[in-house]
Motif scaffolding. Structure first.
Motif, PDB file in Angstrom:
ATOM      1  N   PHE A  36      -0.814 -12.205  -5.598  1.00 12.50           N
ATOM      2  CA  PHE A  36      -0.166 -11.611  -6.759  1.00 12.50           C
ATOM      3  C   PHE A  36       0.811 -10.511  -6.375  1.00 12.50           C
ATOM      4  O   PHE A  36       1.766 -10.257  -7.107  1.00 12.50           O
ATOM      5  N   GLU A  37       0.587  -9.849  -5.239  1.00  8.75           N
ATOM      6  CA  GLU A  37       1.571  -8.884  -4.758  1.00  8.75           C
ATOM      7  C   GLU A  37       2.892  -9.597  -4.476  1.00  8.75           C
ATOM      8  O   GLU A  37       3.970  -9.083  -4.792  1.00  8.75           O
ATOM      9  N   ASN A  38       2.806 -10.779  -3.887  1.00  4.81           N
ATOM     10  CA  ASN A  38       4.005 -11.591  -3.664  1.00  4.81           C
ATOM     11  C   ASN A  38       4.691 -11.913  -4.985  1.00  4.81           C
ATOM     12  O   ASN A  38       5.915 -11.889  -5.102  1.00  4.81           O
ATOM     13  N   PHE A  39       3.868 -12.236  -5.993  1.00  8.47           N
ATOM     14  CA  PHE A  39       4.407 -12.599  -7.306  1.00  8.47           C
ATOM     15  C   PHE A  39       5.176 -11.433  -7.922  1.00  8.47           C
ATOM     16  O   PHE A  39       6.295 -11.612  -8.409  1.00  8.47           O
ATOM     17  N   PHE A  40       4.597 -10.247  -7.903  1.00 12.59           N
ATOM     18  CA  PHE A  40       5.274  -9.081  -8.471  1.00 12.59           C
ATOM     19  C   PHE A  40       6.596  -8.820  -7.756  1.00 12.59           C
ATOM     20  O   PHE A  40       7.612  -8.531  -8.388  1.00 12.59           O
ATOM     21  N   CYS A  41       6.582  -8.938  -6.437  1.00  8.78           N
ATOM     22  CA  CYS A  41       7.809  -8.727  -5.663  1.00  8.78           C
ATOM     23  C   CYS A  41       8.822  -9.836  -5.931  1.00  8.78           C
ATOM     24  O   CYS A  41      10.033  -9.605  -5.857  1.00  8.78           O
ATOM     25  N   GLY A  42       8.319 -11.036  -6.245  1.00  6.30           N
ATOM     26  CA  GLY A  42       9.213 -12.159  -6.537  1.00  6.30           C
ATOM     27  C   GLY A  42      10.113 -11.889  -7.726  1.00  6.30           C
ATOM     28  O   GLY A  42      11.291 -12.285  -7.733  1.00  6.30           O
ATOM     29  N   ASP A 240      -0.980  -1.063   7.264  1.00  4.31           N
ATOM     30  CA  ASP A 240      -1.256  -1.172   5.827  1.00  4.31           C
ATOM     31  C   ASP A 240      -0.538  -0.077   5.055  1.00  4.31           C
ATOM     32  O   ASP A 240      -0.020  -0.309   3.952  1.00  4.31           O
ATOM     33  N   ARG A 241      -0.504   1.113   5.592  1.00  6.77           N
ATOM     34  CA  ARG A 241       0.153   2.235   4.915  1.00  6.77           C
ATOM     35  C   ARG A 241       1.649   1.976   4.722  1.00  6.77           C
ATOM     36  O   ARG A 241       2.215   2.331   3.692  1.00  6.77           O
ATOM     37  N   ILE A 242       2.257   1.357   5.732  1.00 13.80           N
ATOM     38  CA  ILE A 242       3.696   1.067   5.628  1.00 13.80           C
ATOM     39  C   ILE A 242       3.954   0.106   4.470  1.00 13.80           C
ATOM     40  O   ILE A 242       4.857   0.327   3.652  1.00 13.80           O
ATOM     41  N   ILE A 243       3.145  -0.959   4.381  1.00 17.33           N
ATOM     42  CA  ILE A 243       3.295  -1.918   3.278  1.00 17.33           C
ATOM     43  C   ILE A 243       3.038  -1.241   1.941  1.00 17.33           C
ATOM     44  O   ILE A 243       3.781  -1.434   0.966  1.00 17.33           O
ATOM     45  N   LEU A 244       1.993  -0.415   1.869  1.00 16.66           N
ATOM     46  CA  LEU A 244       1.646   0.256   0.612  1.00 16.66           C
ATOM     47  C   LEU A 244       2.731   1.246   0.195  1.00 16.66           C
ATOM     48  O   LEU A 244       3.000   1.412  -1.004  1.00 16.66           O
ATOM     49  N   PHE A 245       3.353   1.896   1.167  1.00 16.12           N
ATOM     50  CA  PHE A 245       4.472   2.788   0.842  1.00 16.12           C
ATOM     51  C   PHE A 245       5.621   2.005   0.230  1.00 16.12           C
ATOM     52  O   PHE A 245       6.196   2.413  -0.793  1.00 16.12           O
ATOM     53  N   TYR A 246       5.984   0.879   0.845  1.00 14.01           N
ATOM     54  CA  TYR A 246       7.081   0.069   0.325  1.00 14.01           C
ATOM     55  C   TYR A 246       6.767  -0.446  -1.080  1.00 14.01           C
ATOM     56  O   TYR A 246       7.658  -0.487  -1.941  1.00 14.01           O
ATOM     57  N   LEU A 247       5.524  -0.851  -1.312  1.00 15.35           N
ATOM     58  CA  LEU A 247       5.152  -1.348  -2.637  1.00 15.35           C
ATOM     59  C   LEU A 247       5.238  -0.232  -3.675  1.00 15.35           C
ATOM     60  O   LEU A 247       5.713  -0.446  -4.793  1.00 15.35           O
ATOM     61  N   THR A 248       4.778   0.956  -3.303  1.00 18.96           N
ATOM     62  CA  THR A 248       4.896   2.105  -4.218  1.00 18.96           C
ATOM     63  C   THR A 248       6.359   2.388  -4.530  1.00 18.96           C
ATOM     64  O   THR A 248       6.735   2.633  -5.683  1.00 18.96           O
ATOM     65  N   LEU A 249       7.189   2.328  -3.501  1.00 17.15           N
ATOM     66  CA  LEU A 249       8.618   2.622  -3.670  1.00 17.15           C
ATOM     67  C   LEU A 249       9.317   1.560  -4.509  1.00 17.15           C
ATOM     68  O   LEU A 249      10.012   1.890  -5.489  1.00 17.15           O
ATOM     69  N   ILE A 250       9.152   0.290  -4.163  1.00 17.09           N
ATOM     70  CA  ILE A 250       9.900  -0.764  -4.856  1.00 17.09           C
ATOM     71  C   ILE A 250       9.457  -0.909  -6.304  1.00 17.09           C
ATOM     72  O   ILE A 250      10.275  -1.133  -7.191  1.00 17.09           O
ATOM     73  N   PHE A 251       8.168  -0.731  -6.577  1.00 14.38           N
ATOM     74  CA  PHE A 251       7.705  -0.837  -7.959  1.00 14.38           C
ATOM     75  C   PHE A 251       8.144   0.371  -8.781  1.00 14.38           C
ATOM     76  O   PHE A 251       8.420   0.243  -9.982  1.00 14.38           O
ATOM     77  N   SER A 252       8.217   1.534  -8.160  1.00 11.80           N
ATOM     78  CA  SER A 252       8.749   2.720  -8.860  1.00 11.80           C
ATOM     79  C   SER A 252      10.206   2.505  -9.233  1.00 11.80           C
ATOM     80  O   SER A 252      10.612   2.728 -10.386  1.00 11.80           O
ATOM     81  N   VAL A 253      10.990   2.079  -8.253  1.00 12.14           N
ATOM     82  CA  VAL A 253      12.423   1.866  -8.473  1.00 12.14           C
ATOM     83  C   VAL A 253      12.653   0.789  -9.526  1.00 12.14           C
ATOM     84  O   VAL A 253      13.483   0.957 -10.433  1.00 12.14           O
ATOM     85  N   PHE A 254      11.923  -0.312  -9.416  1.00 14.59           N
ATOM     86  CA  PHE A 254      12.107  -1.416 -10.365  1.00 14.59           C
ATOM     87  C   PHE A 254      11.727  -1.000 -11.781  1.00 14.59           C
ATOM     88  O   PHE A 254      12.400  -1.373 -12.747  1.00 14.59           O
ATOM     89  N   SER A 255      10.666  -0.222 -11.909  1.00 18.10           N
ATOM     90  CA  SER A 255      10.266   0.271 -13.233  1.00 18.10           C
ATOM     91  C   SER A 255      11.352   1.146 -13.837  1.00 18.10           C
ATOM     92  O   SER A 255      11.641   1.063 -15.038  1.00 18.10           O
TER      93      SER A 255
END
Length: 550
Positions: A36-42, A240-255
């Motif tokens: 589902f993480e892939n889905f959100f990024c998709g 894992d932290r690097i991936i989690l940082f990117y997810l926090t960043l991209i979802f913040s920006v997209f929102s």
């Protein structure tokens, strides 16, 4: 007929989920990450592609199909078939999907659908990017990136039943993601408790697609950003932290790109980067960060093309181009007055400036919004309160939240920002979810989490959601898949139309039987506008819409 439509809907939904997830793998690029993480990024990848392509071409079936097929192929590339997985997990997912299908049957439009969501999708189909697009209507001054994405789900010129599908799929997959995250672990973590608060609330409160709009996508990506921020603090593994940082960043920006009211979310990844600078300093050279940067540039270019302003209209970022309209600069104040309930009797007593000064607006705003906010907040806290009652006390508490203080700071700062600029409940749902989480966290970590009790709660809430929609559908005069449509007649604006483009507007007299919806554009051909003082020109194959001086 409805059976055939439901089968088609199921197939399109499954194909879309797989395809979008496949595209999201570009950003995650790790097989072991959550599907589902892939889905959100998709969704973010599709938005990026459509926004970029629309600079040069119209969006159509020949653009949409290759994008979905590419995602489908990428998804199947690493798919692992397992009988055990099919029996246990996928059957549960399919059951939840079936339970939520009634939401999509005979769905009532939300108030903005015929106003600017559908007309915006038509613009993507009928024209490549239009300079001065915001001159059509003030609703386009700050464009939501989610509307760019919606256009790819326009099946044919006359069929927009799937235009709400991305929001529905995002809602569905957020529920499945949350359930999967919570049940897949032996020991529950702080971040899982955050998902539980959001999950219970979403199932109980968002039961109609007419409640979604672009607010729900912004809310979900905001909640995901906060969730991954919390999850970042729960691991010491650098990869894992690097991936989690990117997810926090991209979802913040997209929102933020979806809804400007999410602006302060950017504090979360910024804080992570500064606090862990030693480990993260080089990630700005990673392709993921470069992608986020390019996405931001594309979004700002689109904003400039639409308005003549690089950021939400301010004097500092607006240029004196032909399509710039100084009226854009007043929109911020107009929106503030609406959001602070000025037009609910207060305009009879105060001027706009008097109302906004010295917190004069606050008492009026409280009277207007107290009941709505109370109802929503009760829906947030009551299920969690019952959960804590049913769970047993822990013998030993070993869960600690490292970033509790900063989350408090973020929450307080964001609530003040929300209250000052856009105090409408639906703009701050992610903040109220976080507030409920903060209130109940100490109670929850003292309890022994039970997957059995959790599943019982989820089952009850899903049955409630299903029952509510089934009763609604049974009371409908006709049962069909998709959106209740309004067919509005229209007239041509002879003054603004010319050889480059026609400008249309709804024929109120002939549309009187449609009530207030008869004033909206719905699927009237592009350009549909109530403005009488716009002029259209064409230059190098691009359409320009300017404010007329006539």
């Amino acid at each position: 007929m409805i059976i055939v439509e439901l089968v088609l809907f199921t197939l399109i939904s499954l194909f879309s989920i797989i395809s979008i997830s496949g595209l999201g793998k570009f950003f995650i690029n790790r097989v072991d990450r959550n599907f589902f993480e892939n889905f959100f990024c998709g969704f973010i990848i599709i938005s990026f592609l459509l926004s970029f392509l629309h600079f040069f071409i119209k969006v159509n079936f020949y653009i949409s199909l290759p994008i979905f097929l590419l995602g489908f192929i990428l998804a199947l590339k690493d798919f692992k078939f397992s009988t055990v997985t099919i029996n246990k997990k996928y059957i549960a997912y399919l059951l939840i999907f079936l339970i939520l299908i009634p939401m999509y049957i005979s769905q009532k439009y939300h108030e903005d659908f015929g106003y600017y969501h559908l007309p915006y999708a038509l613009a993507f189909l009928e024209e490549k990017i239009v300079f001065g697009f915001a001159n059509i209507d003030k609703s386009y001054v700050y464009n939501s990136i989610w509307l760019n994405l919606n256009s790819i789900f326009f099946l044919t010129e006359n069929n927009f039943n799937f235009l709400t599908l991305p929001s529905y799929l995002l809602y569905l997959t957020f529920l499945l993601f949350s359930i999967s995250e919570i049940l897949s672990k032996k020991n529950i973590s702080i971040s899982d408790y955050y998902l539980i608060v959001a999950l219970f609330y979403f199932i109980l409160k968002f039961t109609r697609i007419s409640e979604f709009g672009v607010d729900l996508p912004a809310i979900i990506f905001s909640i995901l950003s906060i969730y991954f921020f919390i999850k970042f603090s729960e691991t010491d593994i650098l990869e894992d932290r690097i991936i989690l940082f990117y997810l926090t960043l991209i979802f913040s920006v997209f929102s933020i790109f979806i809804k400007l009211s999410s602006l302060l979310l950017i504090i979360l990844p910024f804080y992570i980067y500064l606090k862990h600078f030693k480990d993260l300093k080089l990630i700005v050279f990673n392709y993921r960060f470069i992608f986020i940067l390019l996405f931001g540039i594309i979004f700002l270019i689109q904003q400039f093309i639409y308005t003549g302003c690089i950021l939400f209209p301010t004097n500092l970022t607006c240029l004196n181009v032909n399509w710039f309209n100084s009226d854009f600069l007043n929109l911020s104040k107009d929106l503030e007055l609406v959001n602070k309930s000025y037009y609910h009797k207060a305009n009879d007593f105060y001027s706009a400036d008097e109302y906004l000064s010295n917190f004069t607006w606050f008492s009026f705003w409280v009277k207007r919004n107290f009941i709505e906010i109370s109802e929503h907040f009760l829906t947030l806290i009551v299920p969690i309160l019952f959960l804590t009652i049913f769970l047993k006390e822990k013998k030993k508490i070993i869960i600690f939240f490292k970033e509790k203080i900063f989350l408090y700071f973020f929450l307080i700062t964001s609530l003040f920002f929300w209250l000052n600029f856009s105090p409408v409940y639906r703009f701050g749902v992610h903040l109220f979810v976080t507030l409920a989480f903060v209130i109940f966290l100490n109670f929850l970590i003292k309890k022994e989490f039970s997957k059995k009790i959790f599943i019982i709660f989820i089952a009850i809430f899903l049955i409630f959601n299903f029952s509510k929609n089934i009763l609604r559908v049974l009371n409908e005069k006709s049962i069909f898949l998709g959106i209740k449509k309004i067919e509005n007649k229209y007239l041509i604006n002879e003054t603004s139309s010319n050889k480059y483009a026609n400008v249309y507007y709804p024929d109120i007299k002939k549309n009187s039987f449609n009530g207030w919806q008869g004033r909206l554009c719905w699927d009237i051909p592009f350009i549909c506008s109530w403005k009488k003082n716009i002029e259209t020109k064409e230059m190098n194959g691009y359409l320009f819409i300017n404010k007329s001086n006539r």
